[in-house]
Design a protein around this motif. Structure first.
Motif, short mmCIF file in Angstrom:
data_model
loop_
_atom_site.label_atom_id
_atom_site.label_comp_id
_atom_site.label_asym_id
_atom_site.label_seq_id
_atom_site.Cartn_x
_atom_site.Cartn_y
_atom_site.Cartn_z
N GLU A 47 0.95 -7.88 4.11
CA GLU A 47 0.59 -6.58 3.55
C GLU A 47 1.56 -5.54 4.09
O GLU A 47 1.68 -5.37 5.30
CB GLU A 47 -0.84 -6.18 3.94
N HIS B 218 0.82 -1.21 0.00
CA HIS B 218 0.00 0.00 0.00
C HIS B 218 0.85 1.26 0.00
O HIS B 218 0.34 2.35 0.27
CB HIS B 218 -0.91 0.00 1.23
N PHE C 241 -3.41 -0.29 -4.32
CA PHE C 241 -2.36 -1.16 -3.78
C PHE C 241 -1.91 -2.09 -4.89
O PHE C 241 -2.57 -2.23 -5.91
CB PHE C 241 -2.82 -1.94 -2.55
N ARG D 287 -2.83 2.44 3.66
CA ARG D 287 -3.97 1.77 3.03
C ARG D 287 -5.12 2.76 2.85
O ARG D 287 -5.41 3.56 3.74
CB ARG D 287 -4.42 0.60 3.89
#
Length: 163
Positions: free
Chosen positions: A131, A29, A41, A137
């Protein structure tokens, strides 16, 4: 037997193969990945370095040296010079420079993506396991269930992750 995955760009003038089992599937992200792809992303499949072979259109593959990473890890971003489709990234320097290669998930033509329970390696699945830059994000994007959430980018230890 080592698997072979095939990939291509949007216009089809660049084709490549990856001769390896994936190490990890990740989402990123970070602001640079968002700018580079025009999306909120990126999703990448991480392979050992030096496992990609461009089989068509090698002279069309261009490289952008992205040194503006807040992690300090400059990336070599490779893309098609005709259609600008992102293909794969590698670290320009540092401990991971010779160890890993991140192929854009959607550049792979035959990587198992759906359903999520398709085995990829040692019982893993094609859904992201990590992630990066969750702090960046988009508010409407939810974390991937079960994925490790990391605030920046860290180096990969082929047996796991180390910060």
């Amino acid at each position: 037997m080592t698997p072979t995955y095939h990939g291509s760009c949007l216009c089809g003038e660049v084709n490549f193969e990856v001769h390896a089992e994936p190490i990890l599937v990740t989402c990123c992200h970070c602001k640079n990945c968002k700018k580079y792809t025009g999306t909120v992303f990126t999703t990448n499949v991480v392979f050992p370095a030096d496992t990609v072979n461009v089989t068509k259109g090698a002279p069309l593959v261009r490289t952008f040296h992205d040194s503006a990473q807040d992690s300090g890890n400059a990336l070599l971003r490779r893309f098609c010079g005709l259609c600008s489709a992102p293909l794969y990234n590698s670290n320009a320097a540092g401990p991971d420079a010779e160890r890993t290669l991140a192929v854009f998930y959607s550049a792979l033509d035959d990587f198992p993506g759906a359903p999520a329970d398709v085995p990829v390696r040692h019982g893993e699945t094609a859904v992201p396991q990590v992630e990066y830059y969750g702090k960046d994000r988009a508010a409407w994007v939810r974390p991937v269930d079960g994925a490790e959430q990391v605030s920046s980018k860290y180096l990969l230890d082929l047996g796991g992750a180390v910060e």
